[in-house]
Design an enzyme around this catalytic site. Structure first.
Site, PDB file in Angstrom:
ATOM      1  N   MET A  22       5.422 -25.523 -98.815  1.00  0.00           N
ATOM      2  CA  MET A  22       5.675 -26.819 -99.435  1.00  0.00           C
ATOM      3  C   MET A  22       7.119 -27.280 -99.227  1.00  0.00           C
ATOM      4  SD  MET A  22       5.092 -27.825-103.442  1.00  0.00           S
ATOM      5  CE  MET A  22       6.309 -26.639-104.058  1.00  0.00           C
ATOM      6  N   LEU A  23       8.073 -26.425 -99.551  1.00  0.00           N
ATOM      7  CA  LEU A  23       9.472 -26.797 -99.381  1.00  0.00           C
ATOM      8  C   LEU A  23       9.842 -26.897 -97.914  1.00  0.00           C
ATOM      9  CD1 LEU A  23      12.268 -27.405-100.514  1.00  0.00           C
ATOM     10  CD2 LEU A  23      12.676 -24.933-100.657  1.00  0.00           C
ATOM     11  N   ALA A  71       9.325 -16.973 -98.619  1.00  0.00           N
ATOM     12  CA  ALA A  71       9.443 -16.108 -99.798  1.00  0.00           C
ATOM     13  C   ALA A  71       8.077 -15.590-100.219  1.00  0.00           C
ATOM     14  CB  ALA A  71      10.075 -16.874-100.958  1.00  0.00           C
ATOM     15  N   TRP A  72       8.090 -14.441-100.878  1.00  0.00           N
ATOM     16  CA  TRP A  72       6.932 -13.967-101.639  1.00  0.00           C
ATOM     17  C   TRP A  72       7.026 -14.671-102.982  1.00  0.00           C
ATOM     18  CZ3 TRP A  72       3.453  -9.497-101.117  1.00  0.00           C
ATOM     19  CH2 TRP A  72       2.710  -9.233-102.271  1.00  0.00           C
ATOM     20  N   THR A  73       6.058 -15.533-103.296  1.00  0.00           N
ATOM     21  CA  THR A  73       6.125 -16.323-104.525  1.00  0.00           C
ATOM     22  C   THR A  73       5.031 -15.966-105.529  1.00  0.00           C
ATOM     23  OG1 THR A  73       4.828 -18.078-103.475  1.00  0.00           O
ATOM     24  CG2 THR A  73       7.235 -18.274-103.382  1.00  0.00           C
ATOM     25  N   THR A 112      15.853 -18.306-107.036  1.00  0.00           N
ATOM     26  CA  THR A 112      15.059 -18.661-108.205  1.00  0.00           C
ATOM     27  C   THR A 112      15.779 -18.431-109.527  1.00  0.00           C
ATOM     28  OG1 THR A 112      13.012 -18.050-109.404  1.00  0.00           O
ATOM     29  CG2 THR A 112      14.083 -16.336-108.152  1.00  0.00           C
ATOM     30  N   TYR A 136       9.459  -9.720-109.317  1.00  0.00           N
ATOM     31  CA  TYR A 136       9.778 -10.886-108.488  1.00  0.00           C
ATOM     32  C   TYR A 136      11.263 -11.222-108.587  1.00  0.00           C
ATOM     33  CZ  TYR A 136      10.076 -15.835-107.215  1.00  0.00           C
ATOM     34  OH  TYR A 136      10.456 -17.032-106.668  1.00  0.00           O
ATOM     35  N   LYS A 140      14.123 -11.117-105.553  1.00  0.00           N
ATOM     36  CA  LYS A 140      14.880 -12.312-105.176  1.00  0.00           C
ATOM     37  C   LYS A 140      16.381 -12.074-105.337  1.00  0.00           C
ATOM     38  CE  LYS A 140      13.603 -15.860-104.092  1.00  0.00           C
ATOM     39  NZ  LYS A 140      13.407 -16.410-102.718  1.00  0.00           N
ATOM     40  N   TRP A 162      10.664 -24.296-111.169  1.00  0.00           N
ATOM     41  CA  TRP A 162       9.592 -25.225-111.519  1.00  0.00           C
ATOM     42  C   TRP A 162       9.333 -26.221-110.378  1.00  0.00           C
ATOM     43  CZ3 TRP A 162       9.168 -26.728-117.358  1.00  0.00           C
ATOM     44  CH2 TRP A 162       9.327 -25.599-118.160  1.00  0.00           C
TER      45      TRP A 162
END
Length: 307
Positions: A22-23, A71-73, A112, A136, A140, A162
């Site tokens: 998305m980003l 990233a692993w989100t 994050t 997580y 990060k 968010w």
């Protein structure tokens, strides 16, 4: 070395990792609109856990700026798969930073709010002590530390929170879907944060990268979140308002009603003071951003979920 060869070895343009997310998509759109030379590498094109592959990619493309959107989100999955998350969130940025150090590229690394404990009562400053409470967050933070250690003069960590947008799964799209399925919706009202439109963050990253190249934006940590603050409950009420439905259909509840494997920060509001040193305006109020973003997000939802 002749002038052509010398020019070919001079870093130029932008390279975006995680370009399919998305980003990443929004960063590519902003760079294209700005007429920047850009290389887009998604997960299939570049495995960040492979140090040799990362080195070869940067030596081949020779970017002036690398934007790491990979990233692993999966926050909850990281609790039982921390080693896998660390390979992407910690080792990946470390490999990128090492490759950037060799080629002379600037690195913008997206991080994050989960690196903080989430127990503050005032906005976290960029230099506030980190104390992640989840796997997580730990992974990060490892990525942040690698970037800042390896690239003290050309490494940028941009923490966000968010995040939502049209190009991927996120809270706004989920709430749009649930509005059509449920008469009422119970949403957590004891977690505070800052909704952030991915397109706004993309613009900020491009501006920061340009400042880095111009020498006007000091390296280090920045916070890229929407201004103002709200709870998930308040966020959802605004989404319902924009849908043209009754916000009172959203009912407040507590975190205890939605127990998850990974603890969620109760307070994720981030301060934006460091942007002043770079001459860059922080992101706008979260409500204004959501109002502008909403029509496109809703259009994508309608396209993917025809009546």
């Amino acid at each position: 070395m002749n002038p052509t060869e010398e020019q070919g070895n001079t870093p130029a343009g932008w390279l975006v990792t995680g370009a399919g997310g998305m980003l990443g998509q929004d960063v590519l759109a902003r760079l294209a609109a700005a007429g920047e030379q850009t290389t887009a590498l998604d997960r299939a094109a570049l495995d960040l856990t492979d140090a040799d592959a990362v080195r070869r990619a940067l030596e081949h493309h020779r970017p002036a700026v690398v934007v790491n959107c990979a990233a692993w989100t999966a926050v909850d999955d990281a609790e039982t798969r921390e080693a896998e998350a660390l390979a992407i969130n910690g080792d990946g940025p470390a490999h990128l930073a090492a490759a950037c150090a060799r080629t002379g590229a600037v690195l913008l690394h997206v991080s994050t709010d989960y690196v903080f404990a989430g127990d503050a009562t005032t906005p976290y400053a960029e230099d506030a002590p980190t104390a992640p409470r989840s796997a997580y967050g730990r992974t990060k933070l490892a990525g942040e530390q690698a970037v800042l250690k390896t690239l003290p003069d050309s490494g940028y960590v941009v923490r966000t929170a968010w995040l939502y947008g049209a190009g991927g799964g996120n809270f706004v799209r989920t709430m749009i879907k649930l509005e059509g399925l449920k008469d009422t919706l119970d949403v957590v009202d004891d977690q505070r944060g800052q909704p952030t439109w991915s397109a706004d963050l993309a613009g900020l990253l491009v501006e920061l990268g340009r400042g880095a190249l111009a020498g006007t934006a000091p390296a280090g940590v920045y916070h890229g979140t929407g201004s103002g603050e709200t709870t998930w409950y308040g966020f959802t009420r605004e989404i319902f308002r924009l849908l043209g439905t009754d916000p009172d259909r959203v009912r407040p509840t507590t975190s205890e009603a939605f127990v998850r494997p990974a603890p969620r920060p109760a307070y994720s509001v981030l301060g934006h003071e460091r942007f002043a040193a770079a001459g860059i305006e922080p992101l706008r109020d979260w409500r204004a951003a959501l109002t502008e973003a909403f029509p496109e997000i809703h259009r994508v939802h309608e396209k993917e979920n025809p009546a």
